[in-house]
Motif scaffolding. Structure first.
Motif, PDB file in Angstrom:
ATOM      1  N   UNK A   1       0.822  -1.208   0.000  1.00  0.00           N
ATOM      2  CA  UNK A   1       0.000   0.000   0.000  1.00  0.00           C
ATOM      3  C   UNK A   1       0.862   1.266   0.000  1.00  0.00           C
ATOM      4  N   UNK A   2       1.951   1.217  -0.726  1.00  0.00           N
ATOM      5  CA  UNK A   2       2.884   2.338  -0.803  1.00  0.00           C
ATOM      6  C   UNK A   2       2.184   3.584  -1.338  1.00  0.00           C
ATOM      7  N   UNK A   3       2.484   4.737  -0.720  1.00  0.00           N
ATOM      8  CA  UNK A   3       1.948   6.042  -1.138  1.00  0.00           C
ATOM      9  C   UNK A   3       0.429   6.103  -1.070  1.00  0.00           C
ATOM     10  N   UNK A   4      -0.153   5.478  -0.048  1.00  0.00           N
ATOM     11  CA  UNK A   4      -1.597   5.567   0.189  1.00  0.00           C
ATOM     12  C   UNK A   4      -1.807   5.871   1.670  1.00  0.00           C
ATOM     13  N   UNK A   5      -3.054   6.127   2.050  1.00  0.00           N
ATOM     14  CA  UNK A   5      -3.417   6.169   3.456  1.00  0.00           C
ATOM     15  C   UNK A   5      -4.712   5.386   3.639  1.00  0.00           C
ATOM     16  N   UNK A   6      -4.933   4.901   4.844  1.00  0.00           N
ATOM     17  CA  UNK A   6      -6.116   4.102   5.172  1.00  0.00           C
ATOM     18  C   UNK A   6      -7.272   5.053   5.457  1.00  0.00           C
ATOM     19  N   UNK A   7      -8.156   5.237   4.478  1.00  0.00           N
ATOM     20  CA  UNK A   7      -9.215   6.227   4.604  1.00  0.00           C
ATOM     21  C   UNK A   7     -10.266   5.824   5.649  1.00  0.00           C
ATOM     22  N   UNK A   8     -10.351   4.522   5.932  1.00  0.00           N
ATOM     23  CA  UNK A   8     -11.295   4.080   6.973  1.00  0.00           C
ATOM     24  C   UNK A   8     -10.761   4.415   8.364  1.00  0.00           C
ATOM     25  N   UNK A   9      -9.595   3.881   8.702  1.00  0.00           N
ATOM     26  CA  UNK A   9      -9.084   4.025  10.064  1.00  0.00           C
ATOM     27  C   UNK A   9      -8.514   5.407  10.350  1.00  0.00           C
ATOM     28  N   UNK A  10      -8.152   6.157   9.303  1.00  0.00           N
ATOM     29  CA  UNK A  10      -7.575   7.488   9.532  1.00  0.00           C
ATOM     30  C   UNK A  10      -8.562   8.610   9.213  1.00  0.00           C
ATOM     31  N   UNK A  11      -9.742   8.245   8.674  1.00  0.00           N
ATOM     32  CA  UNK A  11     -10.713   9.276   8.318  1.00  0.00           C
ATOM     33  C   UNK A  11     -12.097   9.044   8.885  1.00  0.00           C
ATOM     34  N   UNK A  12     -12.637   7.849   8.667  1.00  0.00           N
ATOM     35  CA  UNK A  12     -14.006   7.559   9.099  1.00  0.00           C
ATOM     36  C   UNK A  12     -14.066   7.136  10.566  1.00  0.00           C
ATOM     37  N   UNK A  13     -13.186   6.237  10.965  1.00  0.00           N
ATOM     38  CA  UNK A  13     -13.190   5.736  12.349  1.00  0.00           C
ATOM     39  C   UNK A  13     -13.045   6.863  13.374  1.00  0.00           C
ATOM     40  N   UNK A  14     -12.169   7.866  13.172  1.00  0.00           N
ATOM     41  CA  UNK A  14     -12.083   8.940  14.168  1.00  0.00           C
ATOM     42  C   UNK A  14     -13.424   9.641  14.415  1.00  0.00           C
TER      43      UNK A  14
END
Length: 306
Positions: A187-200
């Motif tokens: 997952x190079x050069x990506x971010x986890x949109x679930x755990x870093x965006x939705x979960x918060x």
């Protein structure tokens, strides 16, 4: 709307499987209610969701009755897996005897989790503090929920631990408004949109719901209820709601694009796939989350519990 639609489909499949199970194994020996947990309970499922469920049984249950419920829950869980809702890797399912218990045991579970919020309890919070009845005797669930909210409302120590837990997932936004990305691996050069965006955001909404004893489970409904009770300012509530809507829409679009190319859906979003305007909007959404997390940390002095 998409999350609600997928969750309703899961509810319908679950209800039909329960009906088929009762036809095959006979009528249940005592009343029960099947509970959805996690994203299904919140009506926020996506195309990349596993099973989170539990069984709440009447206190009239006798030890010999568990054989029936073991067969029923296995039948339903296997059916959901066949339909694409895969088994929970953490075994948070009604097939697990621990999560297939009478009301008195569930009350003891929550009492322990609330009075002694240890790491395991906090890990389970995203599933079992977000429960919703799917089929069965709803009164069993309402009795449990009432007791849980009675214990969490205004419980400052428990809420401080929950707030600290809500700060574990931070938005991937650097000091100079740059995206903090994963480097190396698949997952190079990506971010986890679930755990870093939705979960918060779901974590923040859960803290406010438990603090005020709110019965809502859906994240948007929790935010709106928190605003109505005065626990959350209207401006912040609406900003968090807008942030959730935007981030969730990017996640859904990302997963749809993967599926259209014959690839499995995931939550790892490459920022270069977004337009410049979308990237700036996403940074603004992450900034809203950061601001709310700072407020939460200050209000509950959550730094002491991390």
């Amino acid at each position: 709307h998409i999350g609600e639609a997928i969750s309703c489909i899961t509810d319908s499949i679950t209800s039909r499987l329960l009906e088929m199970g009762e036809e095959q194994f006979g009528s249940p020996p005592v009343p029960y209610v099947w509970l959805a947990g996690g994203s299904q309970a919140r009506h926020e499922q996506s195309s990349h969701s596993d099973q989170d469920n539990a069984l709440l049984i009447s206190d009239a249950m006798e030890p010999e009755h568990d054989e029936y419920f073991a067969k029923l829950t296995q039948f339903v869980s296997d059916g959901l897996n066949t339909c694409g809702f895969v088994y929970c890797p953490g075994n948070a399912m009604a097939t697990n005897p621990k999560w297939r218990q009478p009301l008195r045991v569930w009350k003891k579970y929550f009492k322990k989790w609330i009075n002694k919020p240890e790491p395991m309890a906090l890990m389970l919070s995203s599933i079992f503090f977000d429960l919703r009845p799917v089929r069965g005797d709803d009164t069993l669930f309402h009795k449990l929920q009432s007791k849980v909210l009675e214990r969490t409302k205004g419980n400052t120590i428990f809420l401080a631990y929950m707030a600290a837990n809500a700060l574990q997932h931070r938005p991937p936004l650097g000091f100079f408004r740059t995206f903090v990305l994963i480097h190396g691996g698949d997952h190079d050069d990506t971010f986890d949109i679930k755990h870093r965006g939705i979960v918060p955001i779901t974590d923040i909404a859960r803290v406010y719901a438990l603090a005020r004893g709110l019965r809502q489970v859906n994240t948007t409904e929790r935010l709106r209820a928190a605003v109505e009770t005065g626990a959350l300012s209207r401006d912040m509530g609406e900003s968090l709601e807008d942030a959730l809507e935007f981030i969730a829409s990017l996640r859904i679009r990302h997963q749809a694009e993967l599926l259209s190319r014959g690839k499995p859906a995931d939550n790892f979003l490459p920022p270069e796939h977004l337009s410049r305007l979308e990237r700036e909007h996403l940074k603004d959404a992450f900034k809203v989350i950061q601001s709310m997390q700072n407020t939460l940390e200050s209000r509950y002095q959550a730094g002491r519990f991390r």
